[in-house]
Design a protein around this motif. Structure first.
Motif, mmCIF file in Angstrom:
data_model
loop_
_atom_site.group_PDB
_atom_site.id
_atom_site.type_symbol
_atom_site.label_atom_id
_atom_site.label_comp_id
_atom_site.label_asym_id
_atom_site.label_seq_id
_atom_site.Cartn_x
_atom_site.Cartn_y
_atom_site.Cartn_z
ATOM 1 N N TYR A 11 0.735 6.313 -7.136
ATOM 2 C CA TYR A 11 -0.492 7.004 -7.547
ATOM 3 C C TYR A 11 -0.403 8.502 -7.299
ATOM 4 C CZ TYR A 11 -2.573 2.350 -7.933
ATOM 5 O OH TYR A 11 -2.862 1.064 -8.286
ATOM 6 N N THR A 12 0.270 8.905 -6.232
ATOM 7 C CA THR A 12 0.445 10.332 -5.966
ATOM 8 C C THR A 12 1.312 10.971 -7.039
ATOM 9 O OG1 THR A 12 0.272 9.908 -3.603
ATOM 10 C CG2 THR A 12 1.233 11.999 -4.254
ATOM 11 N N ALA B 142 0.805 -1.220 0.000
ATOM 12 C CA ALA B 142 0.000 0.000 0.000
ATOM 13 C C ALA B 142 0.842 1.277 0.000
ATOM 14 C CB ALA B 142 -0.974 -0.012 1.173
ATOM 15 N N ARG C 294 2.335 1.746 -3.532
ATOM 16 C CA ARG C 294 1.281 2.101 -4.494
ATOM 17 C C ARG C 294 0.780 3.513 -4.269
ATOM 18 N NH1 ARG C 294 -0.804 -2.842 -6.713
ATOM 19 N NH2 ARG C 294 1.128 -3.797 -7.437
ATOM 20 N N ALA C 295 0.663 3.923 -3.009
ATOM 21 C CA ALA C 295 0.207 5.285 -2.715
ATOM 22 C C ALA C 295 1.183 6.301 -3.278
ATOM 23 C CB ALA C 295 0.045 5.467 -1.210
ATOM 24 N N CYS C 296 2.480 6.052 -3.158
ATOM 25 C CA CYS C 296 3.489 6.958 -3.723
ATOM 26 C C CYS C 296 3.385 6.994 -5.245
ATOM 27 C CB CYS C 296 4.891 6.537 -3.294
ATOM 28 S SG CYS C 296 5.224 6.812 -1.547
#
Length: 111
Positions: free
Chosen positions: A98-99, A91, A94-96
């Motif tokens: 997507y950001t 997570a 993936r968050a990095c």
């Protein structure tokens, strides 16, 4: 008077049935440890088919044969736990990603 007494009687009957169901589940070991639950399930699987067969013979019904199901509850549980932990472990990455993609998209829109 009887109209006010009827809901209370219904509530007491339903509460008694729910309490009896919880007591039977506890008494049979379904609310204990996993080992106790597995033993209770094994006992139910051995006891129920003959009892159902006896009742169907008594009533004159003919039931279709039961399908054989090969399902492991513990295996499914473990598989679910592994998937959730895997998703949680990736997570932050993936968050990095997507950001970064989001910022890039916003920069392209501003140009």
């Amino acid at each position: 008077m009887a109209a006010r007494l009827l809901p209370a009687v219904k509530f007491l009957i339903k509460g008694g049935l729910a309490g009896a169901a919880v007591y039977v589940a506890y008494d049979q070991g379904l609310l204990g440890s996993g080992t106790e639950g597995a033993e209770a399930l094994k006992k139910a699987q051995e006891t129920l088919p003959p009892a159902i067969q006896e009742w169907t013979n008594y009533l004159g019904w003919e039931l279709p044969s039961t399908p054989k199901i090969d399902f492991s509850l513990s295996g499914s549980w473990n598989k679910g736990v592994h998937r959730v932990m895997s998703a949680l472990s990736v997570a932050p990455t993936r968050a990095c990603e997507y950001t970064a993609e989001g910022w890039k998209y916003v920069k392209d829109l501003v140009k």
